[in-house]
Each structure stands twice: as structure tokens, then as C-alpha cells.
Design an enzyme around this catalytic site. Structure first.
Site, PDB file in Angstrom:
ATOM      1  N   ARG A  88       2.625 -10.692   7.548  1.00 33.67           N
ATOM      2  CA  ARG A  88       1.594  -9.825   6.983  1.00 33.67           C
ATOM      3  C   ARG A  88       0.957 -10.541   5.799  1.00 33.67           C
ATOM      4  O   ARG A  88       1.641 -10.892   4.835  1.00 33.67           O
ATOM      5  CB  ARG A  88       2.198  -8.490   6.533  1.00 33.67           C
ATOM      6  CG  ARG A  88       1.133  -7.579   5.953  1.00 33.67           C
ATOM      7  CD  ARG A  88       1.691  -6.333   5.283  1.00 33.67           C
ATOM      8  NE  ARG A  88       0.575  -5.677   4.596  1.00 33.67           N
ATOM      9  CZ  ARG A  88       0.685  -5.046   3.437  1.00 33.67           C
ATOM     10  NH1 ARG A  88       1.843  -4.946   2.813  1.00 33.67           N
ATOM     11  NH2 ARG A  88      -0.388  -4.492   2.884  1.00 33.67           N
ATOM     12  N   HIS A 101      -6.614  -5.836   0.070  1.00 35.83           N
ATOM     13  CA  HIS A 101      -5.447  -5.783  -0.807  1.00 35.83           C
ATOM     14  C   HIS A 101      -5.922  -5.969  -2.248  1.00 35.83           C
ATOM     15  O   HIS A 101      -5.561  -6.922  -2.920  1.00 35.83           O
ATOM     16  CB  HIS A 101      -4.424  -6.847  -0.406  1.00 35.83           C
ATOM     17  CG  HIS A 101      -3.047  -6.583  -0.925  1.00 35.83           C
ATOM     18  ND1 HIS A 101      -1.924  -6.582  -0.115  1.00 35.83           N
ATOM     19  CD2 HIS A 101      -2.594  -6.318  -2.172  1.00 35.83           C
ATOM     20  CE1 HIS A 101      -0.850  -6.340  -0.850  1.00 35.83           C
ATOM     21  NE2 HIS A 101      -1.230  -6.176  -2.110  1.00 35.83           N
ATOM     22  N   GLU A 117      -2.070   0.216   0.024  1.00 38.70           N
ATOM     23  CA  GLU A 117      -1.732   1.075  -1.110  1.00 38.70           C
ATOM     24  C   GLU A 117      -2.948   1.653  -1.827  1.00 38.70           C
ATOM     25  O   GLU A 117      -3.169   1.402  -3.022  1.00 38.70           O
ATOM     26  CB  GLU A 117      -0.856   0.325  -2.105  1.00 38.70           C
ATOM     27  CG  GLU A 117       0.483  -0.105  -1.546  1.00 38.70           C
ATOM     28  CD  GLU A 117       1.411  -0.720  -2.569  1.00 38.70           C
ATOM     29  OE1 GLU A 117       2.604  -0.868  -2.263  1.00 38.70           O
ATOM     30  OE2 GLU A 117       0.946  -1.055  -3.689  1.00 38.70           O
ATOM     31  N   ASN A 171       5.089   1.136   2.331  1.00 37.05           N
ATOM     32  CA  ASN A 171       5.674   0.261   1.309  1.00 37.05           C
ATOM     33  C   ASN A 171       6.633   1.086   0.474  1.00 37.05           C
ATOM     34  O   ASN A 171       6.239   2.115  -0.093  1.00 37.05           O
ATOM     35  CB  ASN A 171       4.594  -0.343   0.410  1.00 37.05           C
ATOM     36  CG  ASN A 171       3.696  -1.325   1.139  1.00 37.05           C
ATOM     37  OD1 ASN A 171       3.933  -1.649   2.303  1.00 37.05           O
ATOM     38  ND2 ASN A 171       2.665  -1.802   0.463  1.00 37.05           N
ATOM     39  N   TYR A 203       9.598   0.976  -2.645  1.00 34.16           N
ATOM     40  CA  TYR A 203      10.309   0.266  -3.701  1.00 34.16           C
ATOM     41  C   TYR A 203      11.375   1.130  -4.369  1.00 34.16           C
ATOM     42  O   TYR A 203      12.475   0.669  -4.614  1.00 34.16           O
ATOM     43  CB  TYR A 203       9.305  -0.278  -4.730  1.00 34.16           C
ATOM     44  CG  TYR A 203       8.517  -1.444  -4.169  1.00 34.16           C
ATOM     45  CD1 TYR A 203       9.056  -2.719  -4.140  1.00 34.16           C
ATOM     46  CD2 TYR A 203       7.265  -1.254  -3.609  1.00 34.16           C
ATOM     47  CE1 TYR A 203       8.361  -3.787  -3.593  1.00 34.16           C
ATOM     48  CE2 TYR A 203       6.562  -2.313  -3.052  1.00 34.16           C
ATOM     49  CZ  TYR A 203       7.115  -3.577  -3.045  1.00 34.16           C
ATOM     50  OH  TYR A 203       6.434  -4.620  -2.485  1.00 34.16           O
ATOM     51  N   GLU A 246       6.180  -3.396   3.223  1.00 31.38           N
ATOM     52  CA  GLU A 246       6.667  -4.076   2.015  1.00 31.38           C
ATOM     53  C   GLU A 246       7.974  -3.445   1.583  1.00 31.38           C
ATOM     54  O   GLU A 246       8.100  -2.219   1.558  1.00 31.38           O
ATOM     55  CB  GLU A 246       5.688  -3.964   0.839  1.00 31.38           C
ATOM     56  CG  GLU A 246       4.461  -4.814   0.907  1.00 31.38           C
ATOM     57  CD  GLU A 246       3.600  -4.692  -0.354  1.00 31.38           C
ATOM     58  OE1 GLU A 246       4.151  -4.412  -1.441  1.00 31.38           O
ATOM     59  OE2 GLU A 246       2.372  -4.855  -0.238  1.00 31.38           O
TER      60      GLU A 246
END
Length: 421
Positions: A69, A113, A158, A276, A278, A337
Site C-alpha cells: 500500500r 494521503h 483517514e 487504520n 493504533y 495500517e
């Protein structure tokens, strides 16, 4: 085929900011303003991937990933964000895609992005509805050139983070501090996504995704938790998956920029949802009138070098929660991600992080979530936005003065993991 990969983004790794006809992006402008990034770091050189891409593809090939990616630099391809195309920019991505295909690595490019052409920002950026249409034109341009080899695409990366950090709080490019007045950015990004889906389908795309940053909300106060969940998660998932916006009354605002037919465009069927992850977010009751919630932070867990809590089971919680909320409306999920910042070459902490999160992914699959891909952020240490070069997310260490790449212990661990799949 399950996609096992790594991920990067153009401004964070490419460098060559003023070469071969590339136009200026909002991050070029922002990073060159005093005080905007830590120690004044810019992405002018970054990892010099623009020149060293064969070396980086060799690292991926040795690692054993079957997918990569990456993002396309809009200003490298279309310097003004509209109008003439820069042939040398498209030539670069032609070479990159060919190199991936030659190595049996599936290319999965992200169209946006965060590096909006500065010329579009000068006209209002994502506050301007016209940017949505320029984005669709750009999508059609790259799909026409690369679509014979690229069968899967991600439209946006995002949009929540880009809206909040870039337009509401001003800590990312373009640096606006509009707070809730930034909400039109959400709609215009999503409209651009929907228009781009149509352009990609017309070019024969087989797989189209959007990537949203999602978080499990740990609510100490139910109303505050719901309000935060609406802003961070549902504002960007509901329109795409359900064709409607969530109730924003907790914020005392409405999205007056939505026009008839917009939601039908935004909710065009997708082949996957990029997620994504985290860490979770712990939310409490508001302490003032600015927002209907307070971020309490998370304690009691290990933290990365960035200070982010390490909560592997949060990935399972998030994926299972998405399945429970959206049911049959949820397409297959790709974890686009997941990663952490640690500086060491012998980075056992990153090994533990990846091992724990991959176990959480398996647990989510066991609970019925259709997960079809996992991408480690990131292949390389890179320009970490406002943090400059101080946070190191790479499986591969980069010595920025020389560009030298050195695989970390986590690279070898992931290589061994992939060899067993």
C-alpha cells in the site's frame, strides 16, 4: 488471497520535492513555515524513495509481502491539481507499479494521503466543493494510465484525521484552526471519494476501498462517548456504508453543505473498508463548552515511543464492533495500517506489538469478521508529519543523512511470520 503487506505514503518517503515537474503540496508549504514541524523538518528529501525505489522494492521482495500500500502524489502527477498532467510524474508511478508486478507484489495505491496540491488549497482546499470534482478528474487520469496493472485502489486516507488535524486544530497542513467550522471538509472529502469511485469503476477497477482511521471508544460517560464516536467513527463510516450522516446535534451543528444526490454518490458500493488502528480512545464528560466530550487518555498499558498506549485487543474490539454495527452493510475489511514507533534496531517491543495485534486480528476472524488484508505501518522510517523525523515506525531503519536502509529485528520477525502463512 489474503493481502499481507506494508504501507507508506508519498510525502513521507519520496523526497524529490522540486524535481521533474512536481508541483507544491500543502505539506511543502506548511513544513517550511517556522514552528509548524518539530525542529523545522520537511519532506524535501525524506527517504529519497523517488530515487531509491528499486532498493525499497528489493526489501519488500525479500520480506515476502504479497501486497504494498503506497500513495500517489497528486501534485507530482497534476501540479496544479487540475489541468495539465506532468508526464514525468506518471512515468515514476509506471516504473514503480511495473517493479511491483515483476516481483509478484500487488500494488494498492491510495489516491489521497493528505498532500493536496497547494493550488487547490489556494482556492479553498477541501472547504471548497469544487475540490471533490477535481479529485474525481485526478482519479480518472491515474486509472487510465495505471489501471491495466492496478486492479485495487484506495480513495482517501483517514479523512477524519485530515479534517481534525489539518482544518480544525491546525497541527497538520494546511494549518487552519476552524474547529467545528471545519465540518464541510468531511463532506467534501467523502463526496470526492464517491465521485472517484465512479471514475475508478468506469476505468475497470476491480477493488475500491476507502481507508478510515477508527478507534474503539472507552466511555466513562455514555453521552460523551456517543458524541465522540459520532465524530471520529460514524461521521466517516455511516455515509459510505449506510448512505446517511449520524446525528450531529450534540455539536449544535448541521451539515448545510449536503446537496440532493450527494449521499447516493458517497454510498456507492465498495469492495472493502480500509481500517487504520493504533489505539482506543478513553472519553469522559465535557469540562467546558467547546466540545461535548473530554479525551481522558489511557493509562495502565505500555506505550510506544510516541506515547501511544499499546492495546492489541483493541483491534479485535474495533473489528467486532464494526461488524455488530453495520452487519451485512460492512464489506470485507482490510487493516490498512497498524504499527508503532520505536527507535531501536533490536526492536523487540515492535515484535511484541505486531505479534499481539496479529493475534487480535485472528480472534476477530474467529468471531466472524471478514478480514482480508493486513498492512504494517510502515516499511521505512519516514517523515512523520508534524513530528518530522523523530518518530520511527519502520520495519527498516533509515539513516536520514545518508539514506542507508537497515532492516530491524521486527523486519526479520515479520519475514519469518509471512513465510509460515
Amino acid at each position: 488471497m489474503f493481502l499481507w503487506g506494508t504501507a507508506t505514503a508519498a510525502y513521507q518517503i519520496e523526497g524529490a520535492a522540486d524535481e521533474d515537474g512536481r508541483g507544491a503540496s500543502i505539506w511543502d508549504t506548511f513544513a517550511r513555515q517556522p514552528g509548524r514541524t518539530r525542529d523545522g523538518h520537511t519532506g524535501d528529501v525524506a527517504c529519497d524513495h523517488y530515487h531509491r525505489w528499486p532498493e525499497d522494492l528489493a526489501l519488500m521482495s525479500d520480506l515476502g509481502v504479497n501486497a504494498y500500500r503506497f500513495s500517489l502524489s497528486w501534485p507530482r502527477i497534476q501540479p496544479e491539481g487540475s489541468g495539465p498532467v506532468n508526464p514525468k510524474g506518471l512515468d515514476f508511478y509506471d516504473r514503480l507499479v511495473d517493479g511491483l508486478c515483476e516481483r509478484g507484489i500487488t500494488p494498492l495505491p491510495t489516491l489521497f494521503h493528505w498532500d493536496l496540491p497547494q493550488a487547490l488549497e489556494d482556492g479553498g482546499g477541501w472547504l471548497n466543493r469544487d475540490t471533490s470534482h477535481r479529485f474525481a478528474d485526478y482519479a480518472a487520469t491515474v486509472a487510465e494510465r495505471l489501471g491495466d496493472r492496478v486492479r485495487g485502489w484506495i480513495t482517501l486516507n483517514e479523512p477524519f484525521v485530515h479534517m481534525v488535524f489539518g482544518y480544525a486544530m491546525g497541527v497538520h497542513a494546511p494549518g487552519h484552526t476552524l474547529m467545528l467550522d471545519a465540518l464541510p471538509v468531511a463532506h467534501h472529502q467523502l463526496l470526492g471519494h464517491g465521485l472517484a469511485v465512479g471514475a475508478l469503476r468506469a476505468a475497470g477497477a476491480e477493488r475500491v476501498l476507502i481507508t478510515n482511521n477508527c478507534t474503539p471508544v472507552w466511555a466513562e460517560d455514555a453521552a460523551a462517548g456517543d458524541a465522540y464516536d459520532i465524530l471520529h467513527n460514524r461521521l466517516f463510516n455511516d455515509p459510505v456504508l449506510l448512505g446517511s450522516y449520524p446525528d450531529l446535534s450534540a455539536y449544535g451543528v448541521t451539515l448545510d453543505c449536503v446537496r440532493e444526490g450527494d449521499l447516493e454518490i458517497i454510498s456507492a458500493p465498495l469492495d472493502g473498508l480500509g481500517v487504520n488502528y493504533y489505539n482506543p480512545t478513553r472519553i469522559g464528560a465535557p469540562t467546558d463548552d467547546s466540545l461535548p466530550w473530554t479525551d481522558l487518555g489511557i493509562t495502565g498499558y505500555p506505550t510506544t515511543a510516541f506515547g501511544w498506549p499499546v492495546v492489541p485487543d483493541g483491534l479485535r474490539e474495533l473489528l467486532v464492533g464494526l461488524r455488530a454495527r453495520y452487519g451485512d452493510a460492512l464489506p470485507p475489511v482490510y487493516v490498512t495500517e497498524n504499527g508503532c514507533s520505536y527507535p531501536e534496531l533490536d526492536d523487540q517491543a515492535r515484535v511484541d506489538f505486531l505479534d499481539g495485534h496479529l493475534a487480535a486480528l485472528r480472534a476477530a476472524q474467529d468471531e466472524g469478521v471478514d478480514v482480508r488484508g493486513y498492512f504494517v505501518w510502515s516499511l521505512l522510517d519516514n517523515f512523520e508529519w508534524a513530528e518530522g523525523y523523530h518518530q520511527r515506525f519502520g520495519l527498516v531503519h533509515v539513516d536520514f543523512p545518508t539514506g542507508r536502509r537497515t532492516p530491524r529485528a521486527s523486519y526479520h520477525w515479520y519475514k519469518d511470520f509471512l513465510a509460515r502463512q
